[in-house]
Design an enzyme around this catalytic site. Structure first.
Site, PDB file in Angstrom:
ATOM      1  CG  ASP A  37      -2.713  -8.467   1.747  1.00  6.16           C
ATOM      2  OD1 ASP A  37      -3.115  -9.280   2.584  1.00  6.16           O
ATOM      3  OD2 ASP A  37      -2.155  -7.400   2.046  1.00  6.16           O
TER       4      ASP A  37
ATOM      5  CB  ILE B  37      -0.948   0.023   1.215  1.00 11.12           C
ATOM      6  CG1 ILE B  37      -1.936  -1.147   1.125  1.00 11.12           C
ATOM      7  CG2 ILE B  37      -1.708   1.335   1.301  1.00 11.12           C
ATOM      8  CD1 ILE B  37      -2.890  -1.232   2.293  1.00 11.12           C
TER       9      ILE B  37
ATOM     10  N   GLY C 243       1.030  -5.466   1.129  1.00 16.34           N
ATOM     11  CA  GLY C 243      -0.106  -5.669   0.251  1.00 16.34           C
ATOM     12  C   GLY C 243       0.212  -6.511  -0.964  1.00 16.34           C
TER      13      GLY C 243
ATOM     14  CD  GLU D 256       0.784  -6.066   5.879  1.00 14.59           C
ATOM     15  OE1 GLU D 256       0.147  -6.012   4.818  1.00 14.59           O
ATOM     16  OE2 GLU D 256       1.681  -6.929   6.099  1.00 14.59           O
TER      17      GLU D 256
ATOM     18  CG  ASP E  98      -6.209  -4.530   7.004  1.00 14.79           C
ATOM     19  OD1 ASP E  98      -5.543  -4.482   5.956  1.00 14.79           O
ATOM     20  OD2 ASP E  98      -6.580  -3.510   7.617  1.00 14.79           O
TER      21      ASP E  98
END
Length: 281
Positions: free
Chosen positions: A128, A69, A125, A148, A156
Protein backbone atom coordinates in the site's frame (compact mmCIF):
# COMPACT_ATOMS: atom_id res chain seq x y z
CA UNK A 1 11.71 15.71 16.44
CA UNK A 2 12.02 11.98 17.14
CA UNK A 3 9.57 9.32 15.96
CA UNK A 4 8.99 5.71 16.96
CA UNK A 5 8.91 4.40 13.38
CA UNK A 6 10.97 6.89 11.37
CA UNK A 7 14.27 8.68 11.06
CA UNK A 8 14.00 11.90 9.06
CA UNK A 9 16.82 13.92 7.51
CA UNK A 10 16.91 16.70 4.92
CA UNK A 11 19.90 17.60 2.78
CA UNK A 12 20.31 19.50 -0.50
CA UNK A 13 16.58 19.65 -1.10
CA UNK A 14 16.04 15.94 -0.51
CA UNK A 15 14.09 14.67 2.51
CA UNK A 16 14.92 11.10 3.51
CA UNK A 17 12.23 9.32 5.53
CA UNK A 18 13.60 6.01 6.78
CA UNK A 19 11.49 3.30 8.43
CA UNK A 20 13.41 2.59 11.61
CA UNK A 21 11.99 -0.43 13.45
CA UNK A 22 14.13 -3.27 12.02
CA UNK A 23 13.73 -5.26 15.23
CA UNK A 24 9.98 -5.32 14.47
CA UNK A 25 10.51 -5.86 10.74
CA UNK A 26 9.46 -2.24 10.23
CA UNK A 27 5.88 -3.15 11.05
CA UNK A 28 3.42 -0.26 11.05
CA UNK A 29 2.43 0.46 14.65
CA UNK A 30 -0.31 2.93 15.64
CA UNK A 31 2.16 5.82 15.75
CA UNK A 32 3.25 5.05 12.17
CA UNK A 33 -0.13 6.04 10.79
CA UNK A 34 -0.24 9.34 12.66
CA UNK A 35 3.40 10.32 12.15
CA UNK A 36 3.84 9.58 8.42
CA UNK A 37 1.28 12.11 7.15
CA UNK A 38 2.45 14.63 9.74
CA UNK A 39 6.05 14.30 8.51
CA UNK A 40 5.07 14.51 4.83
CA UNK A 41 2.79 17.50 5.32
CA UNK A 42 5.38 19.33 7.39
CA UNK A 43 7.97 18.88 4.63
CA UNK A 44 5.50 19.88 1.93
CA UNK A 45 3.59 22.66 3.66
CA UNK A 46 6.77 24.38 4.84
CA UNK A 47 8.70 23.79 1.58
CA UNK A 48 11.49 22.07 3.50
CA UNK A 49 12.51 19.86 0.55
CA UNK A 50 11.85 19.34 -3.14
CA UNK A 51 11.85 15.53 -3.15
CA UNK A 52 11.08 12.82 -0.59
CA UNK A 53 12.86 9.45 -0.53
CA UNK A 54 11.39 6.63 1.56
CA UNK A 55 13.61 3.70 2.49
CA UNK A 56 13.99 1.37 5.47
CA UNK A 57 16.53 0.20 7.99
CA UNK A 58 16.84 -3.43 6.90
CA UNK A 59 19.53 -4.64 9.29
CA UNK A 60 19.03 -8.20 10.50
CA UNK A 61 19.30 -11.73 9.19
CA UNK A 62 16.80 -11.11 6.41
CA UNK A 63 16.11 -7.64 5.03
CA UNK A 64 12.50 -6.50 5.41
CA UNK A 65 11.40 -3.16 3.99
CA UNK A 66 8.12 -3.51 5.90
CA UNK A 67 6.10 -6.39 7.27
CA UNK A 68 2.94 -4.28 6.96
CA UNK A 69 0.46 -3.46 9.70
CA UNK A 70 1.72 -4.38 13.16
CA UNK A 71 -0.36 -7.37 14.27
CA UNK A 72 -0.74 -5.81 17.72
CA UNK A 73 -3.08 -3.25 16.13
CA UNK A 74 -5.66 -5.93 15.42
CA UNK A 75 -6.39 -6.07 19.13
CA UNK A 76 -6.96 -2.32 19.43
CA UNK A 77 -9.54 0.17 18.33
CA UNK A 78 -7.04 1.46 15.73
CA UNK A 79 -8.13 -1.38 13.46
CA UNK A 80 -10.93 -3.43 14.94
CA UNK A 81 -13.02 -0.75 16.59
CA UNK A 82 -15.62 -1.88 19.14
CA UNK A 83 -16.70 -5.41 19.89
CA UNK A 84 -17.81 -6.95 16.59
CA UNK A 85 -21.22 -7.66 18.09
CA UNK A 86 -21.71 -4.00 18.89
CA UNK A 87 -24.01 -2.14 16.47
CA UNK A 88 -21.37 0.57 15.98
CA UNK A 89 -18.54 -1.82 15.07
CA UNK A 90 -18.94 -1.50 11.31
CA UNK A 91 -19.09 2.28 11.36
CA UNK A 92 -16.03 2.49 13.63
CA UNK A 93 -14.08 0.06 11.46
CA UNK A 94 -14.94 2.08 8.35
CA UNK A 95 -13.72 5.34 9.89
CA UNK A 96 -10.50 3.72 11.09
CA UNK A 97 -9.75 2.35 7.63
CA UNK A 98 -10.35 5.78 6.10
CA UNK A 99 -7.85 7.20 8.57
CA UNK A 100 -5.23 4.62 7.60
CA UNK A 101 -5.87 5.29 3.92
CA UNK A 102 -5.36 9.00 4.49
CA UNK A 103 -1.85 8.31 5.79
CA UNK A 104 -0.81 7.04 2.36
CA UNK A 105 -2.98 9.55 0.49
CA UNK A 106 -0.63 12.17 1.94
CA UNK A 107 2.16 10.77 -0.24
CA UNK A 108 0.12 11.07 -3.41
CA UNK A 109 -1.39 14.44 -2.50
CA UNK A 110 1.79 16.26 -1.53
CA UNK A 111 3.22 18.68 -4.08
CA UNK A 112 6.66 17.06 -4.38
CA UNK A 113 7.74 13.69 -5.82
CA UNK A 114 8.05 10.71 -3.47
CA UNK A 115 10.50 7.91 -4.35
CA UNK A 116 10.40 4.49 -2.66
CA UNK A 117 13.65 2.52 -2.30
CA UNK A 118 12.80 -1.09 -1.42
CA UNK A 119 15.29 -3.56 0.02
CA UNK A 120 13.95 -6.93 1.15
CA UNK A 121 10.36 -7.94 1.74
CA UNK A 122 7.54 -5.48 1.12
CA UNK A 123 4.52 -7.16 2.65
CA UNK A 124 0.86 -6.24 3.03
CA UNK A 125 0.68 -2.60 4.10
CA UNK A 126 4.16 -2.11 2.68
CA UNK A 127 2.68 -2.60 -0.79
CA UNK A 128 0.00 0.00 0.00
CA UNK A 129 2.83 2.38 0.94
CA UNK A 130 5.00 1.98 -2.15
CA UNK A 131 1.99 2.03 -4.49
CA UNK A 132 1.24 5.57 -3.28
CA UNK A 133 4.72 6.79 -4.23
CA UNK A 134 5.65 8.38 -7.55
CA UNK A 135 8.43 5.88 -8.33
CA UNK A 136 9.71 2.60 -6.94
CA UNK A 137 13.22 1.15 -7.06
CA UNK A 138 14.30 -2.18 -5.60
CA UNK A 139 17.22 -4.47 -4.90
CA UNK A 140 17.53 -8.02 -6.14
CA UNK A 141 16.51 -9.15 -2.65
CA UNK A 142 13.28 -7.16 -2.77
CA UNK A 143 9.89 -8.76 -3.22
CA UNK A 144 6.27 -7.79 -2.75
CA UNK A 145 3.32 -9.79 -1.53
CA UNK A 146 -0.31 -8.73 -1.21
CA UNK A 147 -0.37 -10.78 1.95
CA UNK A 148 -3.81 -9.92 3.30
CA UNK A 149 -5.51 -12.91 1.67
CA UNK A 150 -3.34 -15.22 3.79
CA UNK A 151 -4.91 -13.82 6.95
CA UNK A 152 -8.44 -13.73 5.63
CA UNK A 153 -8.53 -10.05 4.67
CA UNK A 154 -9.01 -7.94 1.59
CA UNK A 155 -6.26 -5.31 1.20
CA UNK A 156 -7.96 -2.02 2.03
CA UNK A 157 -5.40 0.75 2.51
CA UNK A 158 -4.66 1.60 -1.13
CA UNK A 159 -3.03 -1.30 -2.97
CA UNK A 160 -5.72 -2.13 -5.52
CA UNK A 161 -6.70 1.27 -6.94
CA UNK A 162 -3.03 2.23 -7.32
CA UNK A 163 -1.21 -0.96 -8.29
CA UNK A 164 -3.62 -1.45 -11.20
CA UNK A 165 -2.01 1.62 -12.75
CA UNK A 166 1.29 -0.27 -12.96
CA UNK A 167 0.48 -3.91 -13.65
CA UNK A 168 -2.08 -5.83 -15.73
CA UNK A 169 -5.37 -6.63 -14.03
CA UNK A 170 -4.88 -10.38 -14.38
CA UNK A 171 -1.51 -10.20 -12.62
CA UNK A 172 -2.96 -8.09 -9.80
CA UNK A 173 -5.79 -10.58 -9.38
CA UNK A 174 -3.30 -13.44 -9.20
CA UNK A 175 -1.29 -11.68 -6.50
CA UNK A 176 -4.43 -10.74 -4.57
CA UNK A 177 -6.04 -14.20 -4.75
CA UNK A 178 -2.88 -16.22 -3.96
CA UNK A 179 -0.74 -13.94 -1.77
CA UNK A 180 2.32 -15.20 -3.62
CA UNK A 181 5.61 -13.36 -3.61
CA UNK A 182 6.61 -11.37 -6.67
CA UNK A 183 10.39 -11.06 -6.86
CA UNK A 184 12.14 -7.84 -7.82
CA UNK A 185 12.96 -8.86 -11.38
CA UNK A 186 9.31 -9.65 -12.05
CA UNK A 187 8.26 -6.38 -10.37
CA UNK A 188 10.53 -4.58 -12.82
CA UNK A 189 9.31 -6.62 -15.80
CA UNK A 190 5.67 -5.99 -14.89
CA UNK A 191 6.25 -2.24 -14.52
CA UNK A 192 5.96 -1.78 -10.74
CA UNK A 193 9.69 -1.13 -10.17
CA UNK A 194 11.54 1.40 -12.30
CA UNK A 195 14.90 -0.32 -11.87
CA UNK A 196 16.39 -3.16 -9.82
CA UNK A 197 19.91 -2.95 -8.35
CA UNK A 198 22.27 -5.62 -7.08
CA UNK A 199 22.73 -4.16 -3.60
CA UNK A 200 21.09 -1.75 -1.20
CA UNK A 201 24.09 0.58 -1.42
CA UNK A 202 23.91 0.72 -5.23
CA UNK A 203 20.18 1.39 -5.09
CA UNK A 204 20.46 4.17 -2.52
CA UNK A 205 23.29 5.85 -4.44
CA UNK A 206 21.22 5.81 -7.63
CA UNK A 207 18.00 6.91 -5.92
CA UNK A 208 19.69 9.80 -4.11
CA UNK A 209 21.38 10.90 -7.33
CA UNK A 210 17.99 10.93 -9.07
CA UNK A 211 16.41 12.77 -6.13
CA UNK A 212 19.10 15.45 -6.26
CA UNK A 213 18.61 15.77 -10.01
CA UNK A 214 14.86 16.27 -9.53
CA UNK A 215 15.53 18.74 -6.72
CA UNK A 216 17.64 20.81 -9.13
CA UNK A 217 14.68 21.37 -11.49
CA UNK A 218 12.10 24.20 -11.17
CA UNK A 219 9.90 23.13 -8.22
CA UNK A 220 6.70 24.63 -9.61
CA UNK A 221 7.14 22.78 -12.90
CA UNK A 222 7.78 19.53 -11.00
CA UNK A 223 4.64 20.15 -8.95
CA UNK A 224 2.73 20.69 -12.18
CA UNK A 225 4.06 17.44 -13.65
CA UNK A 226 3.03 15.46 -10.56
CA UNK A 227 -0.39 17.03 -10.42
CA UNK A 228 -1.17 16.59 -14.12
CA UNK A 229 0.18 13.03 -14.34
CA UNK A 230 -2.05 12.00 -11.44
CA UNK A 231 -5.00 13.91 -12.89
CA UNK A 232 -4.47 12.34 -16.33
CA UNK A 233 -4.40 8.88 -14.78
CA UNK A 234 -7.84 9.39 -13.28
CA UNK A 235 -9.57 11.40 -16.04
CA UNK A 236 -10.23 11.37 -19.77
CA UNK A 237 -7.70 12.71 -22.26
CA UNK A 238 -9.96 15.67 -23.04
CA UNK A 239 -10.29 16.58 -19.37
CA UNK A 240 -6.54 16.21 -18.81
CA UNK A 241 -5.68 18.42 -21.79
CA UNK A 242 -7.98 21.12 -20.47
CA UNK A 243 -6.50 20.77 -16.99
CA UNK A 244 -2.90 21.25 -18.18
CA UNK A 245 -3.95 24.28 -20.26
CA UNK A 246 -5.57 25.85 -17.20
CA UNK A 247 -2.59 24.92 -15.03
CA UNK A 248 -0.06 26.58 -17.32
CA UNK A 249 -2.35 29.56 -17.85
CA UNK A 250 -2.30 30.07 -14.07
CA UNK A 251 1.13 28.80 -13.02
CA UNK A 252 3.59 29.23 -15.88
CA UNK A 253 6.32 31.71 -14.85
CA UNK A 254 8.36 33.16 -17.72
CA UNK A 255 11.20 34.08 -15.37
CA UNK A 256 11.61 30.46 -14.27
CA UNK A 257 11.64 29.35 -17.91
CA UNK A 258 14.33 31.90 -18.77
CA UNK A 259 16.39 30.83 -15.76
CA UNK A 260 16.09 27.15 -16.75
CA UNK A 261 17.21 27.86 -20.31
CA UNK A 262 20.00 30.17 -19.15
CA UNK A 263 21.31 27.66 -16.62
CA UNK A 264 21.37 24.94 -19.26
CA UNK A 265 23.15 27.14 -21.79
CA UNK A 266 25.72 28.26 -19.20
CA UNK A 267 26.09 24.74 -17.75
CA UNK A 268 25.38 25.89 -14.21
CA UNK A 269 22.81 24.99 -11.55
CA UNK A 270 19.51 26.81 -11.91
CA UNK A 271 18.38 29.29 -9.27
CA UNK A 272 14.69 28.52 -8.87
CA UNK A 273 12.06 29.65 -6.40
CA UNK A 274 10.90 27.12 -3.82
CA UNK A 275 7.24 26.24 -3.67
CA UNK A 276 5.31 28.69 -1.48
CA UNK A 277 4.72 27.63 2.08
CA UNK A 278 1.13 26.66 2.70
CA UNK A 279 -0.72 28.66 5.32
CA UNK A 280 -1.99 26.63 8.23
CA UNK A 281 -5.69 27.00 8.96
Amino acid sequence: MSYECFDVSIDAGVAHIRLSRPEKRNAMSPSFWADLPEIVRDIDDNAKARVIVISADTTGERPIFSAGIDVSMFGTSDVSGNDKNHPQHGANFYQNVLRLQESFNALENCRIPVIAAIHGGCIGGGVDLIAACDMRFGTQEAFITIYEINVGMTADVGTFPRILNHMPEGVVRELAYTGRRMAADECERRGLFNTVYATDAEMMDAVMEMARDIASKPPLAIYGCKRIITYSRDHSTADALDQIAVWNMSMLIPGEMMEAMGAKAQKRPGKFMDLPKLKQS
